[in-house]
Scaffold this motif. Structure first.
Motif, PDB file in Angstrom:
ATOM      1  N   GLN A  42       0.827  -1.205   0.000  1.00  0.00           N
ATOM      2  CA  GLN A  42       0.000   0.000   0.000  1.00  0.00           C
ATOM      3  C   GLN A  42       0.870   1.267   0.000  1.00  0.00           C
ATOM      4  O   GLN A  42       2.022   1.235   0.430  1.00  0.00           O
ATOM      5  CB  GLN A  42      -0.911  -0.004   1.226  1.00  0.00           C
ATOM      6  CG  GLN A  42      -1.848  -1.203   1.281  1.00  0.00           C
ATOM      7  CD  GLN A  42      -2.752  -1.292   0.071  1.00  0.00           C
ATOM      8  OE1 GLN A  42      -3.653  -0.461  -0.096  1.00  0.00           O
ATOM      9  NE2 GLN A  42      -2.527  -2.283  -0.792  1.00  0.00           N
ATOM     10  N   PRO A  43       0.336   2.367  -0.507  1.00  0.00           N
ATOM     11  CA  PRO A  43       1.117   3.617  -0.511  1.00  0.00           C
ATOM     12  C   PRO A  43       1.542   3.999   0.899  1.00  0.00           C
ATOM     13  O   PRO A  43       0.851   3.724   1.874  1.00  0.00           O
ATOM     14  CB  PRO A  43       0.138   4.644  -1.084  1.00  0.00           C
ATOM     15  CG  PRO A  43      -0.925   3.849  -1.773  1.00  0.00           C
ATOM     16  CD  PRO A  43      -1.018   2.545  -1.034  1.00  0.00           C
ATOM     17  N   GLY A  44       2.693   4.620   0.995  1.00  0.00           N
ATOM     18  CA  GLY A  44       3.216   5.041   2.287  1.00  0.00           C
ATOM     19  C   GLY A  44       4.588   5.651   2.119  1.00  0.00           C
ATOM     20  O   GLY A  44       5.104   5.767   0.997  1.00  0.00           O
ATOM     21  N   PRO A  45       5.212   6.037   3.212  1.00  0.00           N
ATOM     22  CA  PRO A  45       6.500   6.735   3.134  1.00  0.00           C
ATOM     23  C   PRO A  45       7.630   5.909   2.535  1.00  0.00           C
ATOM     24  O   PRO A  45       8.633   6.468   2.101  1.00  0.00           O
ATOM     25  CB  PRO A  45       6.789   7.101   4.595  1.00  0.00           C
ATOM     26  CG  PRO A  45       5.926   6.196   5.416  1.00  0.00           C
ATOM     27  CD  PRO A  45       4.712   5.947   4.598  1.00  0.00           C
ATOM     28  N   LYS A  46       7.496   4.589   2.493  1.00  0.00           N
ATOM     29  CA  LYS A  46       8.545   3.743   1.928  1.00  0.00           C
ATOM     30  C   LYS A  46       8.460   3.628   0.405  1.00  0.00           C
ATOM     31  O   LYS A  46       9.354   3.053  -0.217  1.00  0.00           O
ATOM     32  CB  LYS A  46       8.494   2.344   2.550  1.00  0.00           C
ATOM     33  CG  LYS A  46       8.848   2.294   4.031  1.00  0.00           C
ATOM     34  CD  LYS A  46      10.322   2.619   4.255  1.00  0.00           C
ATOM     35  CE  LYS A  46      10.710   2.473   5.710  1.00  0.00           C
ATOM     36  NZ  LYS A  46      12.142   2.805   5.911  1.00  0.00           N
ATOM     37  N   TRP A  47       7.382   4.170  -0.178  1.00  0.00           N
ATOM     38  CA  TRP A  47       7.198   4.067  -1.632  1.00  0.00           C
ATOM     39  C   TRP A  47       7.243   5.451  -2.261  1.00  0.00           C
ATOM     40  O   TRP A  47       6.512   6.351  -1.841  1.00  0.00           O
ATOM     41  CB  TRP A  47       5.875   3.384  -1.966  1.00  0.00           C
ATOM     42  CG  TRP A  47       5.868   1.935  -1.580  1.00  0.00           C
ATOM     43  CD1 TRP A  47       5.323   1.378  -0.459  1.00  0.00           C
ATOM     44  CD2 TRP A  47       6.480   0.859  -2.304  1.00  0.00           C
ATOM     45  NE1 TRP A  47       5.547   0.023  -0.440  1.00  0.00           N
ATOM     46  CE2 TRP A  47       6.254  -0.322  -1.555  1.00  0.00           C
ATOM     47  CE3 TRP A  47       7.176   0.778  -3.503  1.00  0.00           C
ATOM     48  CZ2 TRP A  47       6.707  -1.570  -1.975  1.00  0.00           C
ATOM     49  CZ3 TRP A  47       7.634  -0.463  -3.922  1.00  0.00           C
ATOM     50  CH2 TRP A  47       7.398  -1.618  -3.164  1.00  0.00           C
ATOM     51  N   ARG A  48       8.078   5.604  -3.284  1.00  0.00           N
ATOM     52  CA  ARG A  48       8.173   6.895  -3.973  1.00  0.00           C
ATOM     53  C   ARG A  48       6.967   7.126  -4.877  1.00  0.00           C
ATOM     54  O   ARG A  48       6.611   8.275  -5.156  1.00  0.00           O
ATOM     55  CB  ARG A  48       9.469   6.954  -4.788  1.00  0.00           C
ATOM     56  CG  ARG A  48      10.712   7.064  -3.907  1.00  0.00           C
ATOM     57  CD  ARG A  48      11.967   7.264  -4.726  1.00  0.00           C
ATOM     58  NE  ARG A  48      12.402   6.032  -5.364  1.00  0.00           N
ATOM     59  CZ  ARG A  48      13.193   5.132  -4.775  1.00  0.00           C
ATOM     60  NH1 ARG A  48      13.621   5.336  -3.525  1.00  0.00           N
ATOM     61  NH2 ARG A  48      13.564   4.042  -5.414  1.00  0.00           N
ATOM     62  N   GLU A  49       6.353   6.052  -5.379  1.00  0.00           N
ATOM     63  CA  GLU A  49       5.145   6.130  -6.191  1.00  0.00           C
ATOM     64  C   GLU A  49       4.128   5.131  -5.657  1.00  0.00           C
ATOM     65  O   GLU A  49       4.483   4.191  -4.945  1.00  0.00           O
ATOM     66  CB  GLU A  49       5.467   5.819  -7.663  1.00  0.00           C
ATOM     67  CG  GLU A  49       6.442   6.803  -8.304  1.00  0.00           C
ATOM     68  CD  GLU A  49       6.757   6.429  -9.736  1.00  0.00           C
ATOM     69  OE1 GLU A  49       6.225   5.411 -10.230  1.00  0.00           O
ATOM     70  OE2 GLU A  49       7.547   7.155 -10.371  1.00  0.00           O
ATOM     71  N   ASP A  50       2.887   5.337  -5.994  1.00  0.00           N
ATOM     72  CA  ASP A  50       1.818   4.433  -5.569  1.00  0.00           C
ATOM     73  C   ASP A  50       2.094   3.038  -6.144  1.00  0.00           C
ATOM     74  O   ASP A  50       2.125   2.864  -7.369  1.00  0.00           O
ATOM     75  CB  ASP A  50       0.478   4.964  -6.078  1.00  0.00           C
ATOM     76  CG  ASP A  50      -0.716   4.193  -5.507  1.00  0.00           C
ATOM     77  OD1 ASP A  50      -0.525   3.062  -5.026  1.00  0.00           O
ATOM     78  OD2 ASP A  50      -1.838   4.728  -5.561  1.00  0.00           O
ATOM     79  N   PRO A  51       2.285   2.018  -5.295  1.00  0.00           N
ATOM     80  CA  PRO A  51       2.613   0.682  -5.812  1.00  0.00           C
ATOM     81  C   PRO A  51       1.400  -0.171  -6.170  1.00  0.00           C
ATOM     82  O   PRO A  51       1.563  -1.304  -6.629  1.00  0.00           O
ATOM     83  CB  PRO A  51       3.370   0.057  -4.629  1.00  0.00           C
ATOM     84  CG  PRO A  51       2.715   0.660  -3.425  1.00  0.00           C
ATOM     85  CD  PRO A  51       2.339   2.076  -3.822  1.00  0.00           C
TER      86      PRO A  51
END
Length: 322
Positions: A42-51
Motif C-alpha cells: 500500500q502507498p506510504g512513506p517507503k514508496w516513492r510512487e503508488d505501488p
C-alpha cells in the motif's frame, strides 16, 4: 493438508505476472482447496510512487479466484522491493503457506505435493550469486559462519559435506522463488527481524559484500535452518519440476523451460489477451510470436550452465524484454 498460496503484485510487470499465475493455477490445479492470496503493498512513506495495481488487474485477479491482500511496507519499499515477500507474510492468515515468486506458472497440481510444513524448505534452483569472495577478504566459510554465529545457529549442521570446505554448494543457499512453513506469522517475524539486523548491522565479515539484491536469499537459509528445515528432498521434486515453473521472464521461459510450460502459457493466452496486451513482453513473445524465435536459439537438452549466457544471447538477438 490444505494450505494457502502467496504471491506479490504491484503496479507494472508484477500485476501481469500475477494474472498468469492465477490463471495457470485455475487451469493446472482446479482442485486446489486453499486460497490464493495476491499481496499488494500500500502507498506510504517507503514508496516513492503508488505501488498499487490497476483496477483492470485487480478485477481480473478477483475473477480468477484470487484474494487481494493489502499490506504495509514498514521496513523496505522502493529501495528494496524484494522485501515485499518478507513483509507480506504478516498479513496472511496464520495457516500453512507456500510462497511463490509472481513470475511462476503452475504446470501441475501443487495440491498433490507431500509437504511437511513443520520442516520448511526453499528452491534449490540457484546459482553461486552470494557471497563474492575478495582476494584478501574472509573466506566463503567464514562469511557464512559469521551469520550463523550472529543468530546462535549450529553452522555445521547445515553443511552438505559431500562438497569441500569453501565450495559454495556446501553451504545452505536457496533461491527465494518458493518457500513454505506452517506459520507465516512465526516465519515472517523472524525473517523480517533477521533481514533488518543484517541490513542495519552486518557482521564484520560482510563489510565488502553487496547486500542488495541478495538480502532475502542471505537471510532465508538462516530462518529455514532455525525452524529445523533444510534442503528439499525428492518428495518436493514437483516444485521447479512438474508442478511449478519459475520462469523469471517470458523470453527465458521460451528459451529454456519445458514444452509443458510453453503449452500452459499459450493455452491461457487467448483468454488473457484482453487484459495482458498492454504488457510488452506478453505482446511480443506470445501475441506476436517472438517467443518461438527465442525457443529456436537453444537446445534445452544442452543449455548453457549460466543464466547470464542465455540472457546475453537473447539480448544480442533483440529478444530481451520484460
Amino acid at each position: 493438508m490444505t494450505f494457502n498460496l502467496l504471491a506479490i503484485a504491484q503496479s507494472g510487470r508484477l500485476e501481469h505476472e500475477a494474472i498468469l499465475l492465477a490463471a495457470s493455477l485455475r487451469r493446472s490445479d482446479p482442485g486446489f482447496a486453499g486460497s490464493l492470496f495476491i499481496a499488494e503493498p500500500q502507498p506510504g512513506p517507503k514508496w516513492r510512487e503508488d505501488p498499487r495495481m490497476s483496477d483492470r488487474s485487480r478485477k481480473a485477479l478477483t475473477a480468477l479466484g484470487a484474494q487481494i491482500l493489502p499490506f504495509e511496507s514498514r521496513a523496505f519499499g522502493s529501495d528494496y522491493p524484494h522485501g515485499n515477500k518478507i513483509e507480506a507474510l504478516a498479513a496472511l492468515p496464520d495457516e500453512p503457506f507456500l510462497f511463490l515468486d509472481t513470475d511462476t506458472l503452475i504446470t501441475g497440481p501443487v495440491s498433490d505435493i507431500a509437504f511437511d510444513f513443520a520442516r520448511p524448505s526453499a528452491s534449490m534452483r540457484r546459482e553461486n550469486t552470494w557471497p563474492k569472495v575478495e582476494l584478501y577478504g574472509p573466506t566463503l566459510h567464514d562469511t557464512w559462519a559469521s551469520l550463523y554465529s550472529r543468530f546462535g545457529l549450529d553452522f555445521a549442521a547445515s553443511w552438505d559435506t559431500s562438497h569441500p570446505e569453501d565450495y559454495w554448494q556446501r553451504y545452505l543457499y536457496f533461491n527465494a522463488g518458493w518457500f513454505f512453513h506452517e506459520s507465516p506469522r512465526a516465519f515472517g517475524n523472524r525473517f523480517l527481524a533477521w533481514a533488518r539486523d543484517i541490513r542495519d548491522a552486518p557482521p564484520e565479515a560482510l563489510v565488502c559484500q553487496e547486500l542488495y539484491p541478495w538480502l532475502d536469499q542471505i537471510t532465508l537459509p538462516l530462518v529455514i535452518h532455525s525452524f529445523g528445515g533444510g534442503r528439499p528432498g525428492p518428495d518436493l521434486g514437483a516444485l521447479d519440476g512438474s508442478a511449478t515453473c519459475h520462469y523469471r521472464t517470458l523470453p527465458l521461459l521460451y528459451a529454456r523451460e519445458s514444452d509443458r510450460a510453453v503449452e500452459v502459457l499459450e493455452t491461457l493466452a487467448d483468454d488473457l489477451r484482453p487484459v495482458l496486451r498492454q504488457w510488452g513482453a506478453f505482446k511480443r513473445m506470445v501475441i506476436q510470436g517472438e517467443g518461438a524465435k527465442a525457443r529456436t536459439l537453444f537446445d534445452r537438452a544442452n543449455l548453457p550452465r549460466r543464466e547470464q549466457v542465455i540472457r546475453n544471447t537473447l539480448k544480442r538477438e533483440g529478444l530481451w524484454v520484460r
